[in-house]
Motif scaffolding. Structure first.
Motif, PDB file in Angstrom:
ATOM      1  N   PHE A   1       0.827  -1.208   0.000  1.00  0.00           N
ATOM      2  CA  PHE A   1       0.000   0.000   0.000  1.00  0.00           C
ATOM      3  C   PHE A   1       0.864   1.262   0.000  1.00  0.00           C
TER       4      PHE A   1
ATOM      5  N   THR B   1       2.014   1.637  -3.599  1.00  0.00           N
ATOM      6  CA  THR B   1       0.889   2.083  -4.434  1.00  0.00           C
ATOM      7  C   THR B   1       0.663   3.582  -4.281  1.00  0.00           C
TER       8      THR B   1
ATOM      9  N   SER C   1       1.445   6.440  -7.185  1.00  0.00           N
ATOM     10  CA  SER C   1       0.277   7.220  -7.608  1.00  0.00           C
ATOM     11  C   SER C   1       0.515   8.713  -7.418  1.00  0.00           C
TER      12      SER C   1
ATOM     13  N   TYR D   1      -3.369   6.129 -10.506  1.00  0.00           N
ATOM     14  CA  TYR D   1      -3.589   5.006  -9.595  1.00  0.00           C
ATOM     15  C   TYR D   1      -3.143   3.689 -10.221  1.00  0.00           C
TER      16      TYR D   1
ATOM     17  N   PHE E   1      -0.416   1.161  -8.727  1.00  0.00           N
ATOM     18  CA  PHE E   1      -0.724  -0.244  -8.458  1.00  0.00           C
ATOM     19  C   PHE E   1       0.310  -1.152  -9.122  1.00  0.00           C
TER      20      PHE E   1
END
Length: 328
Positions: free
Chosen positions: A119, A122, A126, A165, A169
């Motif tokens: 996370f 990510t 992003s 995003y 990811f």
């Protein structure tokens, strides 16, 4: 090792034996910022206050943008998306810091470490591209103001945010897979406040040559691609501002992108220092302090950066305050 005894006294390290007689770690102990109980209590209060302020600032800015139709523009759509990402970003780290500040046994499983790492990667990837797309938005607004509405339609803005995003990811999948295919052995103490690349690499007992090549390549591509968009956009913006004859016009044009420039400087500066330096150059205290900028400070100050000197946001706040908080 002695100064960390209080963290894991009576705690059995969970390990797994493998064929070559190495003992692999299946969970870790996170040291955090200090092992002193009194200081840990103070840190809990400080970080709880920072987290509340971060959530209040970012969620408040998102609410203003949603409620006030004057803020339904591409610029504020990106600002709202950045606030959402900052809520996510801070929530990856600060709750864990709060837990470790009160816990007597700061262990985290290998799966938990990988989840936090995923996370984190990510959100990091992003935000890199979201800031780049915000720079492009400012380029269109300043260099082609008459075409701004048609050049930045809502559909394109949504696609750019979703693209940011998607890149984040993909970035997380590559980094998490690349990092956690390694075996970790020896001491299971992570002298940091979250699962990050530098402390994990010190614990890896495999050959890290291929890992470092992949890490450098992916981070290099991500940062260079995003930075290229930002630099190219601002070269054009500066050239356009120079051509403006009036000083007032130049100040107004610069003010529309000054907040974004400050946000980019804080975020990219701390990220580059952390991940571009060779592993041998990392020191524990420096890594912790530097990481605070992109994990805690940046999500906290972003809503302030985009609102304190922004007349539209101030007007929206007064309107919402008058309508919902102190109705006539």
């Amino acid at each position: 090792m002695g100064r960390y005894t209080s963290l894991h006294s009576g705690y059995a390290w969970k390990k797994m034996e493998v064929e070559d007689n190495r003992t692999l770690l299946t969970d870790f102990v996170i040291v955090g910022f200090t092992t002193e109980p009194f200081l840990r209590t103070i840190l809990f209060v400080v970080f709880l206050a920072l987290y509340i302020l971060t959530l209040t600032g970012n969620l408040g800015l998102m609410t203003l943008i949603y409620l006030d139709s004057r803020l339904h523009t591409p610029m504020y759509f990106f600002v709202g998306s950045l606030s959402f990402l900052d809520v996510w970003y801070s929530s990856v780290y600060i709750p864990r810091i709060l837990y470790d500040s009160l816990s007597k046994n700061n262990h985290i499983s290998l799966a938990g470490c990988a989840t936090q790492f995923f996370f984190s990667a990510t959100a990091g990837g992003s935000e890199c591209f979201l800031l780049a797309f915000m720079a492009y938005d400012r380029f269109v607004a300043i260099c082609h103001p008459l075409l701004y509405a048609t050049a930045m339609p809502k559909k394109l803005c949504v696609q750019l945010v979703l693209g940011a995003y998607a890149v984040g990811f993909a970035n997380a999948i590559i980094h998490t897979g690349n990092t956690f295919r390694l075996h970790f052995c020896g001491s299971n103490i992570i002298n940091h406040y979250f699962c990050d690349v530098p402390p994990l690499m010190k614990m890896a007992c495999d050959d890290k040559g291929v890992y470092e090549i992949i890490l450098t390549t992916v981070i290099g591509f991500t940062l260079l691609a995003a930075t290229a968009v930002i630099v190219k956009s601002y070269i054009s913006i500066v050239a356009a501002i120079i051509r403006i004859r009036s000083a007032a016009g130049r100040r107004k044009a610069f003010s529309t992108c000054s907040a974004h420039l400050l946000s980019v400087s804080l975020y990219y500066g701390s990220m580059l220092i952390t991940y571009s330096a060779p592993n041998s150059h990392h020191t524990v205290d420096w890594d912790k302090i530097n990481a605070l900028f992109y994990t805690v400070i940046n999500p906290l100050v972003n809503p302030l950066i985009y609102s304190l000197r922004n007349k539209d946001v101030k007007a929206a706040f007064k309107k919402v305050w008058g309508r919902f908080i102190v109705p006539k």
